[in-house]
Design a protein around this motif. Sequence first.
Motif, PDB file in Angstrom:
ATOM      1  N   ARG A  19       0.857  -1.369   0.210  1.00 27.57           N
ATOM      2  CA  ARG A  19       0.088   0.039   0.031  1.00 27.57           C
ATOM      3  C   ARG A  19       0.792   1.211  -0.130  1.00 27.57           C
ATOM      4  O   ARG A  19       0.410   2.252  -0.462  1.00 27.57           O
ATOM      5  CB  ARG A  19      -0.985   0.016   1.059  1.00 27.57           C
ATOM      6  CG  ARG A  19      -2.268  -1.014   0.975  1.00 27.57           C
ATOM      7  CD  ARG A  19      -2.884  -1.341   2.380  1.00 27.57           C
ATOM      8  NE  ARG A  19      -4.183  -2.071   1.972  1.00 27.57           N
ATOM      9  CZ  ARG A  19      -3.937  -3.540   1.799  1.00 27.57           C
ATOM     10  NH1 ARG A  19      -2.747  -4.139   1.938  1.00 27.57           N
ATOM     11  NH2 ARG A  19      -5.184  -4.033   1.558  1.00 27.57           N
ATOM     12  N   MET A  20       1.914   1.195   0.513  1.00 30.52           N
ATOM     13  CA  MET A  20       2.951   2.176   0.565  1.00 30.52           C
ATOM     14  C   MET A  20       3.425   2.629  -0.888  1.00 30.52           C
ATOM     15  O   MET A  20       3.546   3.700  -1.342  1.00 30.52           O
ATOM     16  CB  MET A  20       4.301   2.110   1.243  1.00 30.52           C
ATOM     17  CG  MET A  20       4.003   2.192   2.868  1.00 30.52           C
ATOM     18  SD  MET A  20       5.678   2.073   3.677  1.00 30.52           S
ATOM     19  CE  MET A  20       5.269   2.526   5.132  1.00 30.52           C
ATOM     20  N   VAL A  70      13.743   6.781   2.738  1.00 35.33           N
ATOM     21  CA  VAL A  70      12.946   5.416   3.089  1.00 35.33           C
ATOM     22  C   VAL A  70      11.645   5.541   3.915  1.00 35.33           C
ATOM     23  O   VAL A  70      11.463   6.140   4.577  1.00 35.33           O
ATOM     24  CB  VAL A  70      13.889   4.468   4.029  1.00 35.33           C
ATOM     25  CG1 VAL A  70      13.589   3.315   4.164  1.00 35.33           C
ATOM     26  CG2 VAL A  70      15.653   4.699   3.402  1.00 35.33           C
ATOM     27  N   LEU A  71      10.751   4.693   3.110  1.00 36.60           N
ATOM     28  CA  LEU A  71       9.633   4.278   3.698  1.00 36.60           C
ATOM     29  C   LEU A  71       9.553   3.095   4.118  1.00 36.60           C
ATOM     30  O   LEU A  71       9.950   1.924   3.513  1.00 36.60           O
ATOM     31  CB  LEU A  71       8.355   4.505   2.742  1.00 36.60           C
ATOM     32  CG  LEU A  71       8.124   5.948   2.281  1.00 36.60           C
ATOM     33  CD1 LEU A  71       7.242   5.988   0.937  1.00 36.60           C
ATOM     34  CD2 LEU A  71       7.995   6.969   3.197  1.00 36.60           C
ATOM     35  N   SER A  72       9.661   2.556   5.620  1.00 36.76           N
ATOM     36  CA  SER A  72       9.808   1.468   6.244  1.00 36.76           C
ATOM     37  C   SER A  72       8.628   0.777   6.754  1.00 36.76           C
ATOM     38  O   SER A  72       8.035   1.302   7.470  1.00 36.76           O
ATOM     39  CB  SER A  72      10.937   1.684   7.213  1.00 36.76           C
ATOM     40  OG  SER A  72      11.162   0.534   7.900  1.00 36.76           O
ATOM     41  N   SER A  73       8.226  -0.561   6.654  1.00 37.72           N
ATOM     42  CA  SER A  73       7.227  -1.096   7.509  1.00 37.72           C
ATOM     43  C   SER A  73       7.677  -2.766   7.099  1.00 37.72           C
ATOM     44  O   SER A  73       7.211  -3.321   6.869  1.00 37.72           O
ATOM     45  CB  SER A  73       5.818  -1.078   6.645  1.00 37.72           C
ATOM     46  OG  SER A  73       4.787  -1.494   7.656  1.00 37.72           O
ATOM     47  N   CYS A  93      14.313   8.700   6.888  1.00 39.18           N
ATOM     48  CA  CYS A  93      13.452   7.680   7.065  1.00 39.18           C
ATOM     49  C   CYS A  93      12.233   7.697   7.812  1.00 39.18           C
ATOM     50  O   CYS A  93      12.162   8.434   8.910  1.00 39.18           O
ATOM     51  CB  CYS A  93      14.095   6.256   7.807  1.00 39.18           C
ATOM     52  SG  CYS A  93      15.786   6.105   7.143  1.00 39.18           S
ATOM     53  N   VAL A  94      10.915   7.179   6.930  1.00 44.59           N
ATOM     54  CA  VAL A  94       9.657   7.212   8.023  1.00 44.59           C
ATOM     55  C   VAL A  94       9.406   5.962   8.017  1.00 44.59           C
ATOM     56  O   VAL A  94       9.244   5.100   7.373  1.00 44.59           O
ATOM     57  CB  VAL A  94       8.706   7.898   6.929  1.00 44.59           C
ATOM     58  CG1 VAL A  94       7.420   8.116   7.361  1.00 44.59           C
ATOM     59  CG2 VAL A  94       9.063   9.333   6.632  1.00 44.59           C
ATOM     60  N   ASP A  95       9.251   5.430   9.421  1.00 45.22           N
ATOM     61  CA  ASP A  95       9.224   4.101   9.981  1.00 45.22           C
ATOM     62  C   ASP A  95       7.919   4.038  10.587  1.00 45.22           C
ATOM     63  O   ASP A  95       7.516   4.586  11.475  1.00 45.22           O
ATOM     64  CB  ASP A  95      10.339   3.950  11.149  1.00 45.22           C
ATOM     65  CG  ASP A  95      10.480   2.497  11.302  1.00 45.22           C
ATOM     66  OD1 ASP A  95      10.050   1.540  10.518  1.00 45.22           O
ATOM     67  OD2 ASP A  95      10.375   2.222  12.761  1.00 45.22           O
ATOM     68  N   ASN A  96       7.063   2.687  10.190  1.00 50.10           N
ATOM     69  CA  ASN A  96       5.929   2.407  10.331  1.00 50.10           C
ATOM     70  C   ASN A  96       5.966   1.334  11.534  1.00 50.10           C
ATOM     71  O   ASN A  96       4.763   0.950  12.057  1.00 50.10           O
ATOM     72  CB  ASN A  96       5.018   1.784   9.313  1.00 50.10           C
ATOM     73  CG  ASN A  96       3.568   1.614   9.564  1.00 50.10           C
ATOM     74  OD1 ASN A  96       2.989   2.655   9.620  1.00 50.10           O
ATOM     75  ND2 ASN A  96       3.010   0.575   9.216  1.00 50.10           N
TER      76      ASN A  96
END
Length: 352
Positions: A19-20, A70-73, A93-96
Motif C-alpha cells: 500500500r505504500m 526510506v519508507l519502512s514497514s 526514514c519514515v518508519d511504520n
Amino acid sequence: MTREYNVAILGATGAVGRRMIEQLEQSSIPVKELKLLASSRSAGTKLPFRGKEYIVEETKPESFDGVDLVLSSAGGSVSKKFLPEAVKRGAVCVDNTSAFRMDPDVPLVVPEVNGEQLKNHHGIIANPNCSTIQMVMALEPVRRKFGLKQIIVSTYQASSGAGQSALNELNQEAQDYLDGKNMQEDAKILPTKGDKKHYPLAFNLLPQIDVFEEDGYSHEEWKMIHETKKIMLNDMDAPEIKVTATCVRVPVPISHGESVYFTVADETATAEDIRKVMADFPGVVVQDDPENQVYPQPIDAVGKRETFVGRIRPDQENKGAFNAWIVADNLLKGAAWNAVENAEYLVKEDLI
C-alpha cells in the motif's frame, strides 16, 4: 528545476508495504528512482510502480547507498537494524514500526496534528500506531478548541492490523467454521504471535493485542496511552490529558473502529460544537445522522484515506463529557498513507 528523490520502500511485499507503493504512486513526491527492499525470502518478487515493474531486492546496508527517502514497514527488529544504516548514508526514514516511536529524539507524527515536529528530525520519523492515529485525528481539533482532560477508548481492531498472515488466518478459520471443522487448529498467530497461546478470531473477540505488561495492560493499550500524549503534548508522560485504553481484536478484515469517551475543559461545548470542529479538520469526515442510520462502518472506510467520525453525543450524566465512534482504514491512514503524507510534508518543507 524540481528536485527528484531516490526512494526505497523497506518491507515492500507486506500488506502495508504494497500500500505504500500505491500511495507513493498517487503522491506528489517526484520519484527519480525506486528501490523495493524485503527479506531474502521475498527477493525476486515483481511489483508495479507508475507503469514499470520493479524487482524486489534483499535488504543489505549498501541497499541504501544513494537513497534520499526510506519508507519502512518491515517489523521493528528490521527497522532497528537497517534504518540507522540508511541515515548514515544520508537518507531520511519514515518508519511504520514501533521501533523508534518512544525515542525522545524521534518525532512521532500525524501531519495534520503535529506536522511541525518533522522540522526536528535527526534522520528518522516514526509513524504512530494505527489505532492512535485515527483517534488523535478526530480529537485534536477538539483539544485545540475546547481543551481535552480525559480520553477513555475501547478499540475494535481489524485482523489485518496483525499483518497479512493474520488476515489469511481469519479467512481460513471462517471457512472452517462454516464447514463444521475445528477452527482451533488454524489459530497460530492471534492474539499475538509472540505469546504462549493462540485463539481463533473468526466469530470471536480477543481482548488482547500484543503482549501483556506487568500492570495488566496490553502493549497496544500502553502504546495508545503514551503515543497520544507524545503526539498531542510532545511528552509521552504528560499529565495534562488522562488516557486509558482497552484494545480488542475483532473478526473484521480491514479498518479499525473505536468507541471513544472524552472530557473537555470547556463545559459550555455542545455536541454540535464538537461535530463542527471535527468536520472542519483536514482529513476528518463526520458521518453523523442517527435518524437516517448514518454512521461510520469499517466496510465503507476500506481504501479511503480519511478518518470517519459519528455517534457524537453528550454524556447525559457528566457535563463536558462526550462519546464518539471513529473508523479508519488501518492500512492507509493508520499506516501507508500517513507515512507517505509525512514524506510529502518533508519534501514540501525541504527537510530531506
